[in-house]
Design a protein around this motif. Structure first.
Motif, short mmCIF file in Angstrom:
data_model
loop_
_atom_site.label_atom_id
_atom_site.label_comp_id
_atom_site.label_asym_id
_atom_site.label_seq_id
_atom_site.Cartn_x
_atom_site.Cartn_y
_atom_site.Cartn_z
N TYR A 191 0.84 -1.19 0.00
CA TYR A 191 0.00 0.00 0.00
C TYR A 191 0.88 1.24 0.00
O TYR A 191 1.98 1.24 0.55
CB TYR A 191 -0.90 0.04 1.24
N ASN A 192 0.35 2.32 -0.60
CA ASN A 192 1.11 3.56 -0.54
C ASN A 192 0.78 4.30 0.76
O ASN A 192 -0.15 3.94 1.49
CB ASN A 192 0.85 4.43 -1.77
N LEU A 193 1.58 5.33 1.05
CA LEU A 193 1.40 6.06 2.30
C LEU A 193 0.05 6.76 2.37
O LEU A 193 -0.51 6.96 3.45
CB LEU A 193 2.53 7.07 2.49
N GLU A 194 -0.48 7.15 1.22
CA GLU A 194 -1.80 7.78 1.20
C GLU A 194 -2.85 6.80 1.74
O GLU A 194 -3.72 7.19 2.53
CB GLU A 194 -2.15 8.21 -0.23
N HIS A 195 -2.78 5.55 1.32
CA HIS A 195 -3.70 4.52 1.81
C HIS A 195 -3.49 4.31 3.31
O HIS A 195 -4.48 4.18 4.07
CB HIS A 195 -3.47 3.21 1.06
N MET A 196 -2.24 4.28 3.76
CA MET A 196 -1.95 4.02 5.17
C MET A 196 -2.55 5.12 6.05
O MET A 196 -3.05 4.86 7.14
CB MET A 196 -0.44 3.94 5.40
N ILE A 197 -2.50 6.36 5.55
CA ILE A 197 -3.00 7.49 6.34
C ILE A 197 -4.52 7.57 6.32
O ILE A 197 -5.17 7.64 7.37
CB ILE A 197 -2.40 8.81 5.82
N TYR A 198 -5.10 7.53 5.11
CA TYR A 198 -6.53 7.81 4.99
C TYR A 198 -7.43 6.58 5.10
O TYR A 198 -8.58 6.70 5.54
CB TYR A 198 -6.80 8.52 3.66
N GLU A 199 -6.93 5.42 4.70
CA GLU A 199 -7.75 4.22 4.77
C GLU A 199 -7.49 3.43 6.05
O GLU A 199 -8.42 3.00 6.73
CB GLU A 199 -7.50 3.33 3.55
N GLN A 200 -6.23 3.23 6.38
CA GLN A 200 -5.89 2.50 7.61
C GLN A 200 -5.79 3.42 8.82
O GLN A 200 -5.65 2.95 9.94
CB GLN A 200 -4.60 1.71 7.41
N GLN A 201 -5.82 4.72 8.58
CA GLN A 201 -5.83 5.74 9.63
C GLN A 201 -4.67 5.58 10.60
O GLN A 201 -4.82 5.69 11.82
CB GLN A 201 -7.17 5.72 10.37
N MET A 236 5.47 3.50 -1.85
CA MET A 236 4.87 2.19 -1.56
C MET A 236 5.60 1.55 -0.39
O MET A 236 6.83 1.53 -0.34
CB MET A 236 4.97 1.28 -2.78
N GLN A 237 4.81 1.01 0.55
CA GLN A 237 5.39 0.43 1.74
C GLN A 237 5.27 -1.09 1.72
O GLN A 237 4.20 -1.64 1.50
CB GLN A 237 4.71 0.99 2.99
N GLN A 238 6.39 -1.75 1.94
CA GLN A 238 6.45 -3.19 2.13
C GLN A 238 7.07 -3.46 3.50
O GLN A 238 7.71 -2.56 4.07
CB GLN A 238 7.27 -3.86 1.02
N PRO A 239 6.92 -4.67 4.02
CA PRO A 239 7.47 -4.93 5.36
C PRO A 239 8.97 -4.65 5.47
O PRO A 239 9.44 -4.19 6.51
CB PRO A 239 7.18 -6.43 5.55
N GLU A 240 9.72 -4.88 4.41
CA GLU A 240 11.17 -4.76 4.49
C GLU A 240 11.71 -3.42 3.99
O GLU A 240 12.80 -3.01 4.37
CB GLU A 240 11.84 -5.90 3.70
N LYS A 241 10.97 -2.75 3.09
CA LYS A 241 11.50 -1.51 2.54
C LYS A 241 10.40 -0.67 1.89
O LYS A 241 9.29 -1.15 1.67
CB LYS A 241 12.60 -1.80 1.51
#
Length: 292
Positions: free
Chosen positions: A112-122, A160-165
């Motif tokens: 997921y991208n950071l936009e998704h992490m902020i607005y969707e996953q809050q 884009m965020q992945q567990p490792e990088k």
């Protein structure tokens, strides 16, 4: 009246030309479309299966209604990506031409991208977590600048965020350091002189589109503020203030972010910026460790 009819007719034709490729469509006998990933002003992105390898790829196609401008932008991105090799930047795989349509092929980055992490996953971030994201992004940016290019679009949708990088994606606006784009491309991208020059949003866009490494530093600073405001709750009834006043940051953090956002270049190279952030984060993390 007839002018309005002609405009509406053109809109219908353009919409038909830009109608997305459907799931199962085979592009040039090589890639099977699985789904539409997204659509921008000049391109469409699809998740596809490489029929030769079985691997999942991203196919970026020019938007047919944009004619030669969309193709020129896509070719520029392809040429740039083909010259790069960094583990945090998607690699170039292929470039395919189908009559008036062309497509750039690259690996599909899961996550997921950071936009998704902020607005969707809050998700909310601490200052150290946000600075650690900047630290990771400075590696591909330092490499990109060393190769003579500037990204010009460092924003939360393009990380884009992945567990490792983390991956820095979408080089569609990238250019050579100091390059002045042809007038046609400047107009297409809204960068021509006199284009909507009012408002803070345009001022931010103009800073980020400058063909200098400092524009990517500015993008990082702006990205940091997005991450910090993700967990910020504005006090009810309080007048809006500057970020320096609203965000309770340590002075050393505030000073570093101010350098990123400053009009004056705080560093000669992005590597110097990265080294300063490394030292800052090491000091902050050391201060967080409980005493034995």
């Amino acid at each position: 009246m007839w002018g309005k009819v002609a405009v509406r007719f053109k809109e219908i034709i353009d919409a038909w030309r830009d109608y997305p490729l459907q799931s199962g469509y085979i592009w040039q006998g090589s890639y099977r479309v699985e789904r539409l990933l997204g659509m921008g002003s000049y391109g469409q992105a699809y998740v596809c299966t490489n029929l030769s390898t079985g691997g999942i790829v991203l196919l970026k196609r020019n938007k047919p209604s944009k004619g030669s401008t969309g193709i020129e932008l896509l070719r520029r991105e392809s040429d740039l990506m083909r010259s790069l090799e960094h583990p945090q930047i998607p690699s170039w795989l292929d470039y395919s031409v189908r009559r008036r349509d062309e497509a750039l092929i690259m690996p599909y980055i899961e996550g997921y991208n950071l936009e998704h992490m902020i607005y969707e996953q809050q998700l909310a971030y601490t200052a150290v977590e946000a600075l650690s994201i900047l630290q990771s992004l400075l590696r591909p940016l330092a490499y990109l600048h060393e190769q003579g290019y500037v990204h010009r679009d460092v924003r939360i949708p393009n990380v884009m965020q992945q567990p490792e990088k983390l991956f820095l994606i979408d080089l569609g606006l990238a250019c050579r350091i100091g390059e002045q784009l042809p007038p046609k491309l400047q107009a297409a991208l809204g960068e021509a002189d006199g284009t909507n020059t009012e408002g803070s949003a345009f001022a931010i866009k103009r800073r980020m589109r400058t063909p200098l490494p400092s524009s990517d530093w500015f993008g990082l600073g702006h990205l940091f503020l997005f991450l910090m405001y993700a967990g910020y709750k504005h006090p009810e009834g309080q007048q809006e203030q500057s970020w320096e006043e609203e965000l309770h940051l340590q002075p050393v953090v505030r000073d570093f972010v101010s350098k990123l956002l400053n009009d004056e270049s705080a560093w000669e190279t992005t590597e110097q910026c990265r080294q300063e952030l490394d030292e800052l984060l090491a000091a902050l993390k050391a201060a967080e460790k409980p005493e034995m």
